[in-house]
Scaffold this motif. Structure first.
Motif, short mmCIF file in Angstrom:
data_model
loop_
_atom_site.label_atom_id
_atom_site.label_comp_id
_atom_site.label_asym_id
_atom_site.label_seq_id
_atom_site.Cartn_x
_atom_site.Cartn_y
_atom_site.Cartn_z
N ARG A 70 0.77 -1.21 0.00
CA ARG A 70 -0.02 -0.10 -0.13
C ARG A 70 0.77 1.19 -0.04
N LEU A 71 1.85 1.30 0.73
CA LEU A 71 2.85 2.54 0.92
C LEU A 71 3.50 2.71 -0.25
N GLU A 72 3.91 1.64 -0.99
CA GLU A 72 4.57 1.58 -2.61
C GLU A 72 3.48 2.16 -3.37
N LYS A 73 2.40 1.73 -3.45
CA LYS A 73 1.24 2.32 -4.54
C LYS A 73 1.17 3.88 -3.90
N LEU A 74 1.04 4.23 -2.92
CA LEU A 74 1.02 5.55 -2.38
C LEU A 74 2.20 6.46 -2.79
N GLU A 80 3.93 5.76 -5.57
CA GLU A 80 3.79 5.74 -7.03
C GLU A 80 3.03 6.94 -7.19
N LEU A 81 1.63 6.83 -6.54
CA LEU A 81 0.76 7.88 -6.68
C LEU A 81 1.09 9.38 -6.46
N LEU A 82 1.80 9.51 -5.56
CA LEU A 82 2.27 10.59 -5.18
C LEU A 82 3.46 11.16 -6.08
N LYS A 83 4.16 10.54 -6.78
CA LYS A 83 5.32 10.67 -7.76
C LYS A 83 4.52 10.83 -9.25
N ASP A 84 3.44 10.29 -9.40
CA ASP A 84 2.75 10.44 -10.58
C ASP A 84 2.06 11.80 -10.62
#
Length: 101
Positions: A83-87, A89-93
């Motif tokens: 979940r933290l990895e996904k978050l 990625e979302l923040l970077k995108d």
């Protein structure tokens, strides 16, 4: 497992093996009665077992049950890491999208 004293007691038992309640209590700055209450919670959870020989109470870890809890925590950790990895990625995108405008 939410209580630091219980986690500490369980860790000590897993490392040292079966111990007398009085020996366990010596390591903590609390009454024998308070330690006994913590042990009762661990017993109720099935993480330790008590044997009474005469007036001496021996507490032993139930390693198979402890391993189940350990595996469950590992699964939870994996879920949170994903979940933290996904978050991340979302923040970077999201940051890249703002740069484009």
């Amino acid at each position: 497992m939410s209580d630091a004293t219980r986690r500490s007691l369980l860790t000590r038992l897993c490392q040292q093996g079966t111990s007398r309640v009085t020996d366990l209590a010596e390591s903590y700055d609390m009454s024998l009665n308070a330690i006994s209450k913590h042990i009762k919670v661990l017993e109720k959870a099935g993480l330790v077992a008590r044997r009474t020989i005469g007036r001496t109470h021996w507490i032993e870890p139930r390693i198979e049950r402890v391993r189940l809890v350990e595996n469950w925590f590992k699964e939870l950790k994996s879920i949170w890491e994903l979940r933290l990895e996904k978050l991340d990625e979302l923040l970077k995108d999201g940051g890249n999208r703002n740069d484009r405008s």
